[in-house]
Scaffold this active site. Sequence first.
Site, PDB file in Angstrom:
ATOM      1  N   LYS B 116      -2.727 -41.297  -7.738  1.00  0.00           N
ATOM      2  CA  LYS B 116      -2.287 -39.807  -7.243  1.00  0.00           C
ATOM      3  C   LYS B 116      -0.745 -39.846  -7.275  1.00  0.00           C
ATOM      4  O   LYS B 116       0.259 -39.267  -7.716  1.00  0.00           O
ATOM      5  CB  LYS B 116      -2.720 -39.533  -5.983  1.00  0.00           C
ATOM      6  CG  LYS B 116      -4.248 -39.424  -6.066  1.00  0.00           C
ATOM      7  CD  LYS B 116      -4.775 -38.346  -6.857  1.00  0.00           C
ATOM      8  CE  LYS B 116      -6.204 -38.314  -6.996  1.00  0.00           C
ATOM      9  NZ  LYS B 116      -6.976 -37.963  -8.218  1.00  0.00           N
ATOM     10  N   GLU B 200       7.026 -35.618   3.698  1.00  0.00           N
ATOM     11  CA  GLU B 200       7.376 -34.774   2.429  1.00  0.00           C
ATOM     12  C   GLU B 200       7.487 -33.419   3.227  1.00  0.00           C
ATOM     13  O   GLU B 200       7.089 -33.099   4.645  1.00  0.00           O
ATOM     14  CB  GLU B 200       5.908 -34.589   1.886  1.00  0.00           C
ATOM     15  CG  GLU B 200       4.679 -34.160   2.668  1.00  0.00           C
ATOM     16  CD  GLU B 200       3.452 -34.163   1.812  1.00  0.00           C
ATOM     17  OE1 GLU B 200       3.147 -35.220   0.956  1.00  0.00           O
ATOM     18  OE2 GLU B 200       2.857 -33.120   2.023  1.00  0.00           O
ATOM     19  N   HIS B 235     -10.449 -29.374   4.931  1.00  0.00           N
ATOM     20  CA  HIS B 235     -10.126 -29.732   3.719  1.00  0.00           C
ATOM     21  C   HIS B 235     -11.540 -29.675   2.801  1.00  0.00           C
ATOM     22  O   HIS B 235     -11.133 -30.187   1.575  1.00  0.00           O
ATOM     23  CB  HIS B 235      -9.454 -31.110   3.803  1.00  0.00           C
ATOM     24  CG  HIS B 235      -8.535 -31.198   4.626  1.00  0.00           C
ATOM     25  ND1 HIS B 235      -7.206 -30.759   4.632  1.00  0.00           N
ATOM     26  CD2 HIS B 235      -8.175 -31.971   5.747  1.00  0.00           C
ATOM     27  CE1 HIS B 235      -6.478 -30.902   5.476  1.00  0.00           C
ATOM     28  NE2 HIS B 235      -7.008 -31.612   6.387  1.00  0.00           N
ATOM     29  N   ARG B 292     -12.993 -33.996 -13.947  1.00  0.00           N
ATOM     30  CA  ARG B 292     -14.438 -33.716 -14.112  1.00  0.00           C
ATOM     31  C   ARG B 292     -14.677 -32.581 -14.072  1.00  0.00           C
ATOM     32  O   ARG B 292     -13.557 -31.575 -14.024  1.00  0.00           O
ATOM     33  CB  ARG B 292     -14.905 -34.417 -12.955  1.00  0.00           C
ATOM     34  CG  ARG B 292     -14.465 -33.908 -11.767  1.00  0.00           C
ATOM     35  CD  ARG B 292     -14.922 -34.527 -10.325  1.00  0.00           C
ATOM     36  NE  ARG B 292     -14.281 -34.456  -9.231  1.00  0.00           N
ATOM     37  CZ  ARG B 292     -13.858 -33.364  -8.708  1.00  0.00           C
ATOM     38  NH1 ARG B 292     -14.433 -32.173  -8.631  1.00  0.00           N
ATOM     39  NH2 ARG B 292     -13.162 -33.508  -7.338  1.00  0.00           N
TER      40      ARG B 292
END
Lengths: 173, 493
Positions: B116, B200, B235, B292
């Site tokens: 990632k 971040e 999530h 996917r």
Amino acid sequence: MVRKFKVMDNDYTVDIQKRDTVYSITIKEKKYNIKIIYHDQILILFKINGKKYKSYCAKNAHVWYVHVDGQFYLVHNISGKRFGIEQQSNIPANVGLDVRAPMPGKVLKIYVQKGDNVKIGQDLCVIEAMKMEHVIKAPNDGFVESINCSLTDIVDAGHILIDIKEHPGDETT
Amino acid sequence: MFNKILIANRGEIAVRIIKTCQEMDISTVAVYSDVDSTAPHVLFADEAISIGAPEPRESYLNIEKIIEVALENDVDAVHPGYGFLSENHQFARACEKAKITFIGPSIAAMTMLGDKLRSRQIMQSVGIPVIPGMIIKANSENEIITAAEKIGYPVLLKASAGGGGKGMRIVEKPDQLKPALDACQREALAAFGDDTVYVEKYFRQLRHIEFQILADHHGNYVHLFERECSIQRRHQKIIEESPSPLLTDDLRKRMAEAAINVVKTAGYTNAGTVEFLVDQDTNFYFLEVNARLQVEHPVTEFITGIDLVRQQILIANNERLQIKQADIYKRGHAIEARIYAEDPENNFLPSSGKILFVEAPTGPWIRNDSGIRSGLELPIYYDPILAKLIVWGETREIACKRMETALKQYVILGIKTQIPFLRDIVSHAEFKKTAIDTHFIENHFAEWKPGYDHVDLSLMISAIEEDTQRKSFSNSANNKRATPWIQVGRWQI
């Protein structure tokens, strides 16, 4: 005939009388007249005061699973022994200080050993089901009297995982 | 074309893949673990092969075993579905080695996107926006302070090895940074054995919007518009829709271009999803690629009329995309609700047991992708997804109402599901007003309880059932030919 049920922790006494296709049912002094339109293995169609209802219901052990008007109910029959079938609750309940599995699953971790002192809220073990982990915490202060599960065991909901005993004299404080 | 496809998955997605294979006259091989021997995917497939113990690593994650079954059964291709081995490059490699087509992206693209951090760096280098700071790995306190100032407050501190919200801190002002960093590192070390921390940009309001892409092996790329997936619980997406009510035509065009750019940069082929986060000022940031078929792919199928599994199979068979971008239209609005075996009243704990009865809603523009049936014993080893209900409507308003009505008619008896929760979401005023973001559930449903307006009805029904059951017993006692088990019908122990 009088029957006893439990729905969401509330006990109800239901009196039921039948004449032809009409039931007269009394719940907490409220009387209903129910006309059965259709009734089969799962489906029941009926009318109360001219309003039509469709319901689905099925039984597992002593629990009726009822779907009516888009809502789901678990109705526990607590009328007692009938037809030789033992009346037994599978609702996980913290009876005394037994620590029970809240769901069926696999024992992933056990943090305590027999004889350990534990504090209320302390992590005791971890049960995993459907990729979710659930931490079982101590319901009270006390000590671990026995451990009734081992790592990787598959347990049913309500299984007593760990016995916690209060320290002698704790009840009086 | 392939003669035979093995589906290396279970549940609703395996069933869904089998259905397209049947329409393409491709025969199917299902694989199953010991607890799934009568699961719907096993019943639907032309052949079904047992692959071992229920534990996923012994069965659905057992690469060696699945390849062995594929070879023994002369399988041409493997469809991995989602989850399990779908993004496992070792599995793709094993397929390649066995000369079996893996229905998915190339190993190179999968490997690159699987990292990632690296994929974000690569995407940023070709001008695709990523969340500011998301790719900075700061090792010292000073580096973090500098990074936070560069990014601008509020910032989010995150454990590098993290997940599940552990080791996460929101820092509003510079003087809060030091204590937050200490706490974050302590938590990260305790939870993951690694105190590396990221910093971040923190956004108070974010939406999760993703683009569906198809890419063939001949350099053709198309997008099939977006899916709005902001309604999440812990999530986990639970409601998805397309199109996103947030996107203007201009923003949609810019995000679609960025999404195509991402897959081109990665050399991605087959069906894939480019995930973005969108902030309150409609700035969008690349998050990752899901290499996917997605759980929520049916909403795209509904608004475009394109069967994504069919496209995956055609692309894997090295065919050229027959659809041109200009020919892809979106029409109306589609919503999906994921039905999970979870008890919404008991902190969404998984629920299992025997499914006594299932009746899914039917009707115009209602689709039910299901992996369950009446009488099925639900195993505890796998993801709790039972089914997905997808509806289409000519407007979002109609689609919402159709979903609400359909959920009301969805009957699953014997286990608990969060159907009442889903219904209350799609009928919520804020949801209807499209005021949704990734905090929607915690903001509006933190104290949620299901409505119980019919306790008396449920008692009456149970009492009538008990009464009928008692009569069946006394009738059977008078009838020598009938056993109580035949007479009693629905009685179960």
